[in-house]
Structures are given as structure tokens and as C-alpha cells.
Design a protein around this motif. Structure first.
Motif, short mmCIF file in Angstrom:
data_model
loop_
_atom_site.label_atom_id
_atom_site.label_comp_id
_atom_site.label_asym_id
_atom_site.label_seq_id
_atom_site.Cartn_x
_atom_site.Cartn_y
_atom_site.Cartn_z
N ASN A 101 -10.91 -1.51 -8.64
CA ASN A 101 -9.79 -2.36 -8.99
C ASN A 101 -9.13 -1.88 -10.28
OD1 ASN A 101 -7.98 -4.42 -8.81
ND2 ASN A 101 -9.35 -5.99 -9.61
N ASN A 102 -8.70 -0.60 -10.31
CA ASN A 102 -8.07 -0.07 -11.51
C ASN A 102 -6.63 0.39 -11.25
OD1 ASN A 102 -8.48 2.24 -10.06
ND2 ASN A 102 -9.61 3.33 -11.64
N ASN A 103 -6.02 -0.10 -10.22
CA ASN A 103 -4.64 0.26 -9.91
C ASN A 103 -3.73 -0.47 -10.90
OD1 ASN A 103 -2.04 0.55 -8.87
ND2 ASN A 103 -2.77 0.52 -6.75
N PRO A 104 -2.98 0.28 -11.75
CA PRO A 104 -2.14 -0.37 -12.75
C PRO A 104 -0.96 -1.13 -12.14
CG PRO A 104 -1.71 1.98 -12.69
CD PRO A 104 -2.90 1.73 -11.79
N LEU A 105 -0.69 -0.92 -10.86
CA LEU A 105 0.43 -1.60 -10.21
C LEU A 105 0.01 -2.93 -9.61
CD1 LEU A 105 2.04 1.48 -8.49
CD2 LEU A 105 2.45 0.55 -10.77
N ILE A 106 -1.28 -3.18 -9.59
CA ILE A 106 -1.80 -4.46 -9.10
C ILE A 106 -2.68 -5.02 -10.20
CG2 ILE A 106 -3.14 -5.62 -7.30
CD1 ILE A 106 -2.43 -3.26 -5.45
N ASP A 107 -2.13 -5.95 -10.97
CA ASP A 107 -2.87 -6.45 -12.12
C ASP A 107 -3.49 -7.82 -11.89
OD1 ASP A 107 -0.71 -8.14 -12.24
OD2 ASP A 107 0.12 -7.29 -14.07
N GLY A 108 -3.45 -8.29 -10.64
CA GLY A 108 -4.06 -9.57 -10.33
C GLY A 108 -3.10 -10.75 -10.46
N ARG A 109 -1.92 -10.51 -11.01
CA ARG A 109 -0.95 -11.60 -11.15
C ARG A 109 -0.17 -11.81 -9.86
NH1 ARG A 109 2.99 -10.87 -15.62
NH2 ARG A 109 3.29 -8.89 -14.57
N GLN A 110 -0.13 -10.80 -9.00
CA GLN A 110 0.63 -10.88 -7.76
C GLN A 110 -0.24 -11.49 -6.66
OE1 GLN A 110 -0.04 -7.93 -9.32
NE2 GLN A 110 1.88 -7.18 -10.12
N SER A 111 0.31 -12.47 -5.97
CA SER A 111 -0.42 -13.07 -4.85
C SER A 111 -0.39 -12.12 -3.65
CB SER A 111 0.22 -14.40 -4.46
OG SER A 111 1.51 -14.18 -3.88
N GLU A 112 -1.23 -12.40 -2.68
CA GLU A 112 -1.23 -11.60 -1.46
C GLU A 112 0.12 -11.66 -0.77
OE1 GLU A 112 -3.61 -11.49 2.77
OE2 GLU A 112 -4.72 -12.11 0.99
N LYS A 113 0.74 -12.85 -0.75
CA LYS A 113 2.07 -12.98 -0.13
C LYS A 113 3.10 -12.16 -0.89
CE LYS A 113 1.75 -17.31 2.31
NZ LYS A 113 2.24 -17.20 3.64
N ALA A 114 3.04 -12.17 -2.22
CA ALA A 114 3.99 -11.39 -3.02
C ALA A 114 3.82 -9.89 -2.73
CB ALA A 114 3.80 -11.67 -4.50
N MET A 115 2.58 -9.45 -2.56
CA MET A 115 2.35 -8.04 -2.27
C MET A 115 2.88 -7.66 -0.89
SD MET A 115 1.15 -6.80 -5.01
CE MET A 115 0.61 -5.19 -4.48
N LEU A 116 2.79 -8.58 0.08
CA LEU A 116 3.36 -8.32 1.40
C LEU A 116 4.88 -8.25 1.34
CD1 LEU A 116 1.08 -10.49 3.72
CD2 LEU A 116 1.26 -7.99 3.67
N VAL A 117 5.49 -9.17 0.59
CA VAL A 117 6.95 -9.14 0.41
C VAL A 117 7.34 -7.81 -0.22
CG1 VAL A 117 8.90 -10.16 -0.83
CG2 VAL A 117 7.23 -11.65 0.29
N ARG A 118 6.61 -7.43 -1.26
CA ARG A 118 6.90 -6.17 -1.96
C ARG A 118 6.86 -4.98 -1.00
NH1 ARG A 118 3.44 -4.10 -7.15
NH2 ARG A 118 2.45 -2.54 -5.84
N ARG A 119 5.80 -4.91 -0.20
CA ARG A 119 5.66 -3.79 0.73
C ARG A 119 6.82 -3.74 1.73
NH1 ARG A 119 0.50 -3.43 4.45
NH2 ARG A 119 1.62 -5.09 5.48
N GLY A 120 7.20 -4.87 2.28
CA GLY A 120 8.29 -4.90 3.25
C GLY A 120 9.61 -4.46 2.64
N VAL A 121 9.88 -4.91 1.42
CA VAL A 121 11.12 -4.51 0.74
C VAL A 121 11.08 -3.02 0.39
CG1 VAL A 121 12.57 -4.87 -1.31
CG2 VAL A 121 11.61 -6.83 -0.11
N GLN A 122 9.92 -2.54 -0.04
CA GLN A 122 9.79 -1.11 -0.33
C GLN A 122 10.07 -0.27 0.91
OE1 GLN A 122 5.82 -1.55 -2.12
NE2 GLN A 122 6.56 -0.28 -3.80
N ILE A 123 9.59 -0.70 2.06
CA ILE A 123 9.83 0.02 3.31
C ILE A 123 11.33 0.07 3.60
CG2 ILE A 123 9.53 -0.12 5.83
CD1 ILE A 123 6.65 -1.20 5.19
N LEU A 124 12.01 -1.07 3.50
CA LEU A 124 13.45 -1.10 3.75
C LEU A 124 14.21 -0.22 2.76
CD1 LEU A 124 16.01 -2.16 5.18
CD2 LEU A 124 15.98 -4.07 3.55
#
Length: 161
Positions: free
Chosen positions: A8-31
Motif C-alpha cells: 500500500n505505497n502507491n502515492p496516487l492512492i492515499d486512502g482518502r478516495q473511496s472505492e466509488k471515487a476510484m471507479l469514477v476516476r478510472r472511467g473518466v481516465q479511460i474516456l
């Protein structure tokens, strides 16, 4: 290139982002990737704020996408107008469980399901000042290069014989 980490040392995931927020992020990144944007998550801005996603279009436009995973997440956040000072276009991104009518009309809007996203509303353009654009472009470039180097170093590949 995805930065992989089995710890758990990924600087882009600091624990503040919820699982739903991470899914939203991934979908927007894909688009955005399909739109030929270069995208960075979690970029620190000169104001001390941190953009959830910042992207650079092929035309050189800088977009900031603020991710909201719930009604409460949107209601308690009063910092989002500050992001206008750091981008040409400001968007919100969310998922189908959040009513779209809560988001201000003066911002663009993405709807994401984690596997892709749809631009519901285009964001109005408000061009950055030249000095701000230059500063942001340098920060974007340095951060992207540093993250790429860290990803290479963390790959575990040995180049010795």
C-alpha cells in the motif's frame, strides 16, 4: 502506464478516495485517454489544493475534473470554485448513484461507470493567463516524468548481467 504496487505505497492512492471515487476516476481516465488527453491524477496545485484529475488536450487545453462520489461529498466541498484559477475548463465527474442536477450548470459534467465515461455537459471555456499556463505545464511535465521514473524503478527489472 499503470503504477503497480503489491503493497500500500502507491502515492496516487492515499486512502482518502473511496472505492466509488476510484471507479469514477478510472472511467473518466479511460474516456480522456480515448479523447487523446494526457491525464494525471492527484496533481498538487500552486494554491495548495490538489486536483483529482488534470488533463492536457491535444490543443493544449488544461482541464480539471473534480470527482464526487455522493451527494454529501458534493455538499461539504466548497473548495471547487478555486480550481477555475488553474484550468481552461472545469468539470465534475460522478456515477449513476448521484443525481446529476446537483452539479452547477457553469461546470462540465462526466458520468462514469468505472469502465468508461460519458460527457453529459461540456464545460465553458475560461482561458488561463499565460504565466499560470506555463507554471501548470511545468508542474504537469515534472510530475509526469517523476511518476514515470518511479514506475520504472518499482518494476523490479534488473538490468545487470
Amino acid at each position: 502506464m499503470t503504477i503497480l504496487s503489491f503493497t500500500n505505497n502507491n502515492p496516487l492512492i492515499d486512502g482518502r478516495q473511496s472505492e466509488k471515487a476510484m471507479l469514477v476516476r478510472r472511467g473518466v481516465q479511460i474516456l480522456l485517454n480515448e479523447m487523446r488527453h494526457s491525464v494525471l491524477p492527484e496533481l498538487a496545485l500552486s494554491s495548495g489544493r490538489r486536483a483529482d484529475l488534470i488533463s492536457l488536450s491535444v490543443k493544449g487545453e488544461i482541464w480539471i475534473i473534480e470527482i464526487k462520489s455522493s451527494i454529501e461529498d458534493f455538499r461539504v466541498d466548497r473548495k471547487w470554485p478555486d480550481y477555475r484559477l488553474h484550468c481552461d475548463r472545469l468539470f465534475f465527474a460522478t456515477h449513476a448513484g448521484v443525481p446529476l442536477e446537483i452539479f452547477p450548470e457553469e461546470c462540465g459534467l462526466f458520468l462514469s461507470d468505472g469502465y468508461g465515461a460519458h460527457m453529459v455537459r461540456e464545460a465553458p471555456e475560461h482561458k488561463l493567463a499565460s504565466a499560470t499556463r506555463k507554471s501548470l505545464m511545468l508542474d504537469f511535465s515534472r510530475t509526469a516524468a517523476r511518476r514515470l521514473m518511479m514506475a520504472e524503478w518499482s518494476s523490479g527489472t534488473s538490468y545487470s548481467d
